[in-house]
Design a protein around this motif. Structure first.
Motif, PDB file in Angstrom:
ATOM      1  N   ALA A 194       0.836  -1.214   0.000  1.00  0.00           N
ATOM      2  CA  ALA A 194       0.000   0.000   0.000  1.00  0.00           C
ATOM      3  C   ALA A 194       0.862   1.252   0.000  1.00  0.00           C
ATOM      4  CB  ALA A 194      -0.923  -0.006   1.206  1.00  0.00           C
ATOM      5  N   ALA A 195       1.932   1.225   0.803  1.00  0.00           N
ATOM      6  CA  ALA A 195       2.841   2.373   0.865  1.00  0.00           C
ATOM      7  C   ALA A 195       3.583   2.557  -0.448  1.00  0.00           C
ATOM      8  CB  ALA A 195       3.836   2.193   2.012  1.00  0.00           C
ATOM      9  N   ASP A 196       3.995   1.465  -1.055  1.00  0.00           N
ATOM     10  CA  ASP A 196       4.734   1.523  -2.317  1.00  0.00           C
ATOM     11  C   ASP A 196       3.904   2.137  -3.431  1.00  0.00           C
ATOM     12  OD1 ASP A 196       6.870   0.332  -1.072  1.00  0.00           O
ATOM     13  OD2 ASP A 196       6.356  -1.703  -1.718  1.00  0.00           O
ATOM     14  N   VAL A 197       2.586   2.007  -3.331  1.00  0.00           N
ATOM     15  CA  VAL A 197       1.695   2.560  -4.350  1.00  0.00           C
ATOM     16  C   VAL A 197       1.244   3.972  -3.989  1.00  0.00           C
ATOM     17  CG1 VAL A 197      -0.543   2.319  -5.494  1.00  0.00           C
ATOM     18  CG2 VAL A 197       0.870   0.291  -5.065  1.00  0.00           C
ATOM     19  N   PHE A 198       0.809   4.165  -2.740  1.00  0.00           N
ATOM     20  CA  PHE A 198       0.183   5.430  -2.349  1.00  0.00           C
ATOM     21  C   PHE A 198       1.147   6.606  -2.321  1.00  0.00           C
ATOM     22  CE2 PHE A 198      -0.855   8.524   0.962  1.00  0.00           C
ATOM     23  CZ  PHE A 198      -2.067   9.004   0.468  1.00  0.00           C
ATOM     24  N   TYR A 199       2.270   6.465  -1.622  1.00  0.00           N
ATOM     25  CA  TYR A 199       3.152   7.608  -1.402  1.00  0.00           C
ATOM     26  C   TYR A 199       3.772   8.157  -2.689  1.00  0.00           C
ATOM     27  CZ  TYR A 199       2.559   6.623   3.542  1.00  0.00           C
ATOM     28  OH  TYR A 199       2.020   6.433   4.785  1.00  0.00           O
ATOM     29  N   PRO A 200       4.291   7.314  -3.576  1.00  0.00           N
ATOM     30  CA  PRO A 200       4.789   7.866  -4.843  1.00  0.00           C
ATOM     31  C   PRO A 200       3.682   8.520  -5.666  1.00  0.00           C
ATOM     32  CG  PRO A 200       5.713   5.693  -4.472  1.00  0.00           C
ATOM     33  CD  PRO A 200       4.638   5.886  -3.453  1.00  0.00           C
ATOM     34  N   PHE A 201       2.491   7.888  -5.672  1.00  0.00           N
ATOM     35  CA  PHE A 201       1.368   8.461  -6.412  1.00  0.00           C
ATOM     36  C   PHE A 201       1.002   9.836  -5.863  1.00  0.00           C
ATOM     37  CE2 PHE A 201      -3.206   9.334  -6.360  1.00  0.00           C
ATOM     38  CZ  PHE A 201      -3.460   9.432  -7.721  1.00  0.00           C
ATOM     39  N   VAL A 248       8.842  15.424  -4.529  1.00  0.00           N
ATOM     40  CA  VAL A 248       8.784  14.483  -5.648  1.00  0.00           C
ATOM     41  C   VAL A 248      10.128  13.800  -5.873  1.00  0.00           C
ATOM     42  CG1 VAL A 248       9.381  16.042  -7.558  1.00  0.00           C
ATOM     43  CG2 VAL A 248       7.737  14.181  -7.940  1.00  0.00           C
ATOM     44  N   LEU A 249      11.225  14.503  -5.602  1.00  0.00           N
ATOM     45  CA  LEU A 249      12.540  13.880  -5.734  1.00  0.00           C
ATOM     46  C   LEU A 249      12.738  12.777  -4.696  1.00  0.00           C
ATOM     47  CD1 LEU A 249      14.854  16.967  -6.430  1.00  0.00           C
ATOM     48  CD2 LEU A 249      14.193  15.164  -8.030  1.00  0.00           C
ATOM     49  N   ALA A 250      12.133  12.972  -3.524  1.00  0.00           N
ATOM     50  CA  ALA A 250      12.245  11.955  -2.479  1.00  0.00           C
ATOM     51  C   ALA A 250      11.591  10.651  -2.916  1.00  0.00           C
ATOM     52  CB  ALA A 250      11.593  12.463  -1.193  1.00  0.00           C
ATOM     53  N   TYR A 251      10.438  10.766  -3.541  1.00  0.00           N
ATOM     54  CA  TYR A 251       9.730   9.557  -3.952  1.00  0.00           C
ATOM     55  C   TYR A 251      10.204   9.039  -5.302  1.00  0.00           C
ATOM     56  CZ  TYR A 251       6.832  10.199   0.079  1.00  0.00           C
ATOM     57  OH  TYR A 251       6.406  10.330   1.382  1.00  0.00           O
TER      58      TYR A 251
END
Length: 206
Positions: free
Chosen positions: A90-97, A170-173
């Motif tokens: 869930a984190a791998d999908v939500f946070y970058p999005f 955005v660079l962080a993700y």
């Protein structure tokens, strides 16, 4: 737990900033209508304007609500920690999005809107100044210069101040840097965003 997520994640702060960014877009659109389509602009009653602003503020709060999941509550120690609430897939999908969504919606979209609306206004004002009917109008010339100045200043302030935090985010993700709430660098980003909010009213009235 609720207080932790709302305050430590800076939910209120990000929601207000998001609403403020969208309000700047509304202002640029309002000026565009006023200059380029004065007849249609006259149809915007105070009631309609209020509805638009309320909708924009709600949309901004929804857009900033993703920050709610950027902090966690340690039930053992009773402390709020700068740790993601979501984990695993869930984190791998939500946070970058959410990072890319925030960058596009609260930075790319406003910058594009400013460029289009203020650009069209400047073109319209220049055409009016060059026309035979308005050629000798010093008021039109003065308005065109002031509008150009305002557009440039507002755009530059926005790009520099708001852009710092969103680029950092955005660079962080993208895996290039690490983004954590309440770190010194993130606090600098917060102060730069505040500079945008404080400076704009002075620009508009100058």
């Amino acid at each position: 737990t609720i207080v932790c997520h709302c305050l430590h994640s800076q939910l209120i702060y990000f929601s207000i900033i998001s609403a403020s960014v969208l309000n700047l877009i509304v202002i640029s659109f309002e000026r565009f209508l006023c200059v380029c389509y004065p007849l249609q602009y006259a149809n915007f009653t105070p009631g309609k304007v209020t509805v638009i602003l309320v909708f924009v503020d709600i949309l901004g709060c929804i857009g900033g609500s993703g920050s709610l999941f950027q902090s966690n509550y340690n039930s053992k120690t009773g402390e709020c920690i700068s740790e993601f609430f979501l984990t695993g897939q869930a984190a791998d999908v939500f946070y970058p999005f959410y990072a890319y969504f925030s960058f596009a919606f609260f930075y790319i979209f406003p910058c594009t809107s400013f460029g289009i609306f203020y650009g069209l206004i400047i073109i319209k004002m220049n055409r009016r100044r060059q026309s035979t009917q308005f050629a000798s109008s010093k008021t039109i010339d003065s308005a065109a210069r002031q509008l150009t100045k305002t557009a440039i200043i507002v755009s530059c302030i926005f790009i520099v101040t708001i852009g710092f935090d969103l680029w950092y985010y955005v660079l962080a993700y993208s895996g290039l840097v690490e983004y954590r709430v309440n770190t010194p660098l993130q606090k600098i980003a917060v102060w730069m965003v505040n500079i945008n909010s404080v400076a704009n009213p002075f620009v508009y009235v100058s």
